[in-house]
Design an enzyme around this catalytic site. Structure first.
Site, PDB file in Angstrom:
ATOM      1  N   TYR A 168      46.166  34.864  36.469  1.00 33.32           N
ATOM      2  CA  TYR A 168      45.964  35.965  35.694  1.00 33.32           C
ATOM      3  C   TYR A 168      44.713  36.924  36.239  1.00 33.32           C
ATOM      4  O   TYR A 168      44.914  38.001  36.479  1.00 33.32           O
ATOM      5  CB  TYR A 168      45.978  35.665  34.362  1.00 33.32           C
ATOM      6  CG  TYR A 168      46.272  37.044  33.275  1.00 33.32           C
ATOM      7  CD1 TYR A 168      47.326  37.663  33.093  1.00 33.32           C
ATOM      8  CD2 TYR A 168      45.060  37.062  32.453  1.00 33.32           C
ATOM      9  CE1 TYR A 168      47.221  38.460  32.374  1.00 33.32           C
ATOM     10  CE2 TYR A 168      45.083  38.099  31.628  1.00 33.32           C
ATOM     11  CZ  TYR A 168      46.408  38.888  31.605  1.00 33.32           C
ATOM     12  OH  TYR A 168      46.227  39.983  30.664  1.00 33.32           O
ATOM     13  N   LYS A 172      45.171  40.498  37.960  1.00 27.00           N
ATOM     14  CA  LYS A 172      44.361  41.522  37.150  1.00 27.00           C
ATOM     15  C   LYS A 172      43.428  42.337  37.944  1.00 27.00           C
ATOM     16  O   LYS A 172      43.324  43.432  37.830  1.00 27.00           O
ATOM     17  CB  LYS A 172      43.939  41.225  35.837  1.00 27.00           C
ATOM     18  CG  LYS A 172      45.107  40.961  34.671  1.00 27.00           C
ATOM     19  CD  LYS A 172      46.253  42.103  34.712  1.00 27.00           C
ATOM     20  CE  LYS A 172      47.065  42.126  33.382  1.00 27.00           C
ATOM     21  NZ  LYS A 172      48.221  42.974  33.460  1.00 27.00           N
TER      22      LYS A 172
HETATM   23  P1  NAI Z   1      53.697  40.899  25.320  1.00 27.50           P
HETATM   24  O1  NAI Z   1      53.936  39.752  25.927  1.00 27.50           O
HETATM   25  O2  NAI Z   1      53.628  41.539  23.816  1.00 27.50           O
HETATM   26  O3  NAI Z   1      54.521  42.235  25.923  1.00 27.50           O
HETATM   27  C1  NAI Z   1      54.618  42.112  27.337  1.00 27.50           C
HETATM   28  C2  NAI Z   1      56.157  42.271  27.507  1.00 27.50           C
HETATM   29  O4  NAI Z   1      56.354  42.448  29.053  1.00 27.50           O
HETATM   30  C3  NAI Z   1      57.050  41.578  27.050  1.00 27.50           C
HETATM   31  O5  NAI Z   1      57.937  42.472  26.261  1.00 27.50           O
HETATM   32  C4  NAI Z   1      58.165  41.076  28.164  1.00 27.50           C
HETATM   33  O6  NAI Z   1      59.338  40.743  27.886  1.00 27.50           O
HETATM   34  C5  NAI Z   1      57.638  41.968  29.285  1.00 27.50           C
HETATM   35  N1  NAI Z   1      57.817  41.564  30.477  1.00 27.50           N
HETATM   36  C6  NAI Z   1      57.454  40.032  30.932  1.00 27.50           C
HETATM   37  N2  NAI Z   1      57.814  40.064  32.267  1.00 27.50           N
HETATM   38  C7  NAI Z   1      58.609  41.250  32.572  1.00 27.50           C
HETATM   39  C8  NAI Z   1      59.136  41.610  33.886  1.00 27.50           C
HETATM   40  N3  NAI Z   1      59.212  40.705  35.001  1.00 27.50           N
HETATM   41  N4  NAI Z   1      59.862  42.598  33.990  1.00 27.50           N
HETATM   42  C9  NAI Z   1      60.011  43.455  32.751  1.00 27.50           C
HETATM   43  N5  NAI Z   1      59.437  43.245  31.682  1.00 27.50           N
HETATM   44  C10 NAI Z   1      58.529  42.052  31.445  1.00 27.50           C
HETATM   45  O7  NAI Z   1      52.202  41.290  25.790  1.00 27.50           O
HETATM   46  P2  NAI Z   1      51.100  42.538  25.634  1.00 27.50           P
HETATM   47  O8  NAI Z   1      49.961  41.910  24.787  1.00 27.50           O
HETATM   48  O9  NAI Z   1      51.883  43.470  24.976  1.00 27.50           O
HETATM   49  O10 NAI Z   1      50.431  42.693  27.215  1.00 27.50           O
HETATM   50  C11 NAI Z   1      50.848  44.289  27.697  1.00 27.50           C
HETATM   51  C12 NAI Z   1      49.843  44.175  29.009  1.00 27.50           C
HETATM   52  O11 NAI Z   1      48.609  44.140  28.637  1.00 27.50           O
HETATM   53  C13 NAI Z   1      49.975  42.981  29.787  1.00 27.50           C
HETATM   54  O12 NAI Z   1      49.836  43.574  31.231  1.00 27.50           O
HETATM   55  C14 NAI Z   1      48.804  42.000  29.615  1.00 27.50           C
HETATM   56  O13 NAI Z   1      48.483  41.175  30.692  1.00 27.50           O
HETATM   57  C15 NAI Z   1      47.699  43.122  29.194  1.00 27.50           C
HETATM   58  N6  NAI Z   1      46.655  42.596  28.330  1.00 27.50           N
HETATM   59  C16 NAI Z   1      46.926  42.374  26.993  1.00 27.50           C
HETATM   60  C17 NAI Z   1      45.671  41.681  26.320  1.00 27.50           C
HETATM   61  C18 NAI Z   1      46.030  41.620  24.816  1.00 27.50           C
HETATM   62  O14 NAI Z   1      44.667  41.338  24.204  1.00 27.50           O
HETATM   63  N7  NAI Z   1      47.228  41.786  24.436  1.00 27.50           N
HETATM   64  C19 NAI Z   1      44.437  41.678  26.971  1.00 27.50           C
HETATM   65  C20 NAI Z   1      44.372  41.770  28.349  1.00 27.50           C
HETATM   66  C21 NAI Z   1      45.647  42.412  29.036  1.00 27.50           C
END
Ligand code: NAI
Length: 307
Positions: A168, A172
């Site tokens: 990851y 990132k």
């Molecule tokens: P989440 O798991 O709630 O949402 C991610 C969404 O991406 C999910 O709905 C999933 O179905 C979708 N997804 C996964 N693989 C996919 C693909 N191949 N094609 C299309 N959609 C796909 O996660 P969250 O927390 O909302 O994360 C959003 C972004 O923020 C990510 O890039 C994550 O790495 C980043 N992030 C989040 C943090 C946090 O504190 N929540 C911290 C640092 C980064």
């Protein structure tokens, strides 16, 4: 009044927008006047399991119920043809594309010596390859219309560090390099590219263990960092109000917004005769050691409560 909406009339593609942070970005962008392609393949947090069209179409329904415009897409960002289809869908449904938010993501945390090639490839595949495929699919449109905005999601796991996340972190930080390169390469076409590093309570961090009282209390505090807090910065970056802002990394945590540093030399040493390994040990390292960065994880640096 429509004219007071910051992204009025813009067409925006948000990946992974069926849940979490992406969903809130899609909802806010739509309420600020954007027409939104809501992409989400509807998988599990580790990228396994059958996809479901549910999350993306639920968000589209929500946007429409509030009077906005949106279409759902269930392709995977890690499929180049899928990325092309998302962008084509924006153009077919709404006539153009103005913004791409590379938000989709999965986690496959493993301590490094147990990390399999598959763990590595799948995380790189969704985050780094996926961000590239989607950005690339929009690039020709952006060039032709001489405008466009990218917002890519990075993480302090890459910018600072975290245990068990080599895949990851690599993805990132790779995204940070890609974003800066796009900002440089596409400046001549009036195209901007920035990164956002969020902190938010979503299912992605919902796997944190809650065995001890301390851990339980920490998780309760973390739940207050809602995903909705990330969206205003992203929607701002998509807007023309941000037309001077490119090549930057912002972090957002509850009501805090940070401008993050990017690597620059912090100390240098010079020897007129050149260096031997022993001379480096004797002179260069002692001179630089005081400026070494500790082996911090993200929580060591962000070591106060979210406010
Ligand atoms: P989440 O798991 O709630 O949402 C991610 C969404 O991406 C999910 O709905 C999933 O179905 C979708 N997804 C996964 N693989 C996919 C693909 N191949 N094609 C299309 N959609 C796909 O996660 P969250 O927390 O909302 O994360 C959003 C972004 O923020 C990510 O890039 C994550 O790495 C980043 N992030 C989040 C943090 C946090 O504190 N929540 C911290 C640092 C980064």
């Amino acid at each position: 009044m429509a004219s007071s909406k910051i992204v009025d009339g813009k067409v925006v593609l948000v990946t992974g927008a069926g849940r979490g942070i992406g969903r809130d970005i899609a909802l806010l962008a739509a309420s600020e006047g954007a027409k939104v392609v809501v992409n989400d393949l509807g998988g599990s947090v580790d990228g396994e399991g059958g996809g479901s069209s549910g999350p993306a179409s639920d968000v589209v329904k929500e946007i429409k119920a509030a009077g906005g415009q949106a279409v759902a897409n269930t392709d995977s960002v890690s499929d180049p043809a899928g990325a092309e289809r998302m962008v084509r869908q924006a153009v077919e449904a709404f006539g153009r594309i103005d913004g791409v938010v590379n938000n989709a993501g999965i986690l496959r945390d493993r301590i490094f010596h147990r990390m399999s090639a598959l763990d590595w490839e799948q995380v790189i595949g969704v985050h780094l390859m996926g961000s590239f495929y989607v950005a690339k699919a929009a690039a020709q449109h952006f060039r032709e219309q001489q405008s466009g905005a990218y917002v890519h999601f990075t993480s302090t796991s890459g910018l600072i560090g975290n245990v068990g996340q080599a895949n990851y972190a690599a993805a990132k930080l790779g995204i940070v390099g890609m974003s800066k390169s796009i900002a440089l390469d596409m400046r001549r076409f009036n195209v901007r590219s920035n990164c956002v590093s969020p902190f938010a309570w979503s299912r992605m961090i919902g796997t944190i263990p809650t065995e001890t009282e301390d851990q339980k209390a920490r998780v309760e505090r973390m739940k207050q960092m809602t995903t909705a807090k990330i969206a205003p910065m992203v929607v701002y970056l998509l807007s023309d109000a941000a037309k001077e802002v490119t090549g930057q990394i912002f972090a957002v945590r509850m009501n805090e917004i940070y401008l993050m540093s990017q690597p620059r030399p912090i100390r240098s040493v010079h020897s007129a005769e050149g260096w031997t390994p022993q001379a480096i040990a004797d002179t260069a390292i002692p001179a630089m050691r005081k400026s070494f960065l500790p082996l911090d994880v993200s929580a060591d640096v962000f070591n106060w409560e979210p406010i």
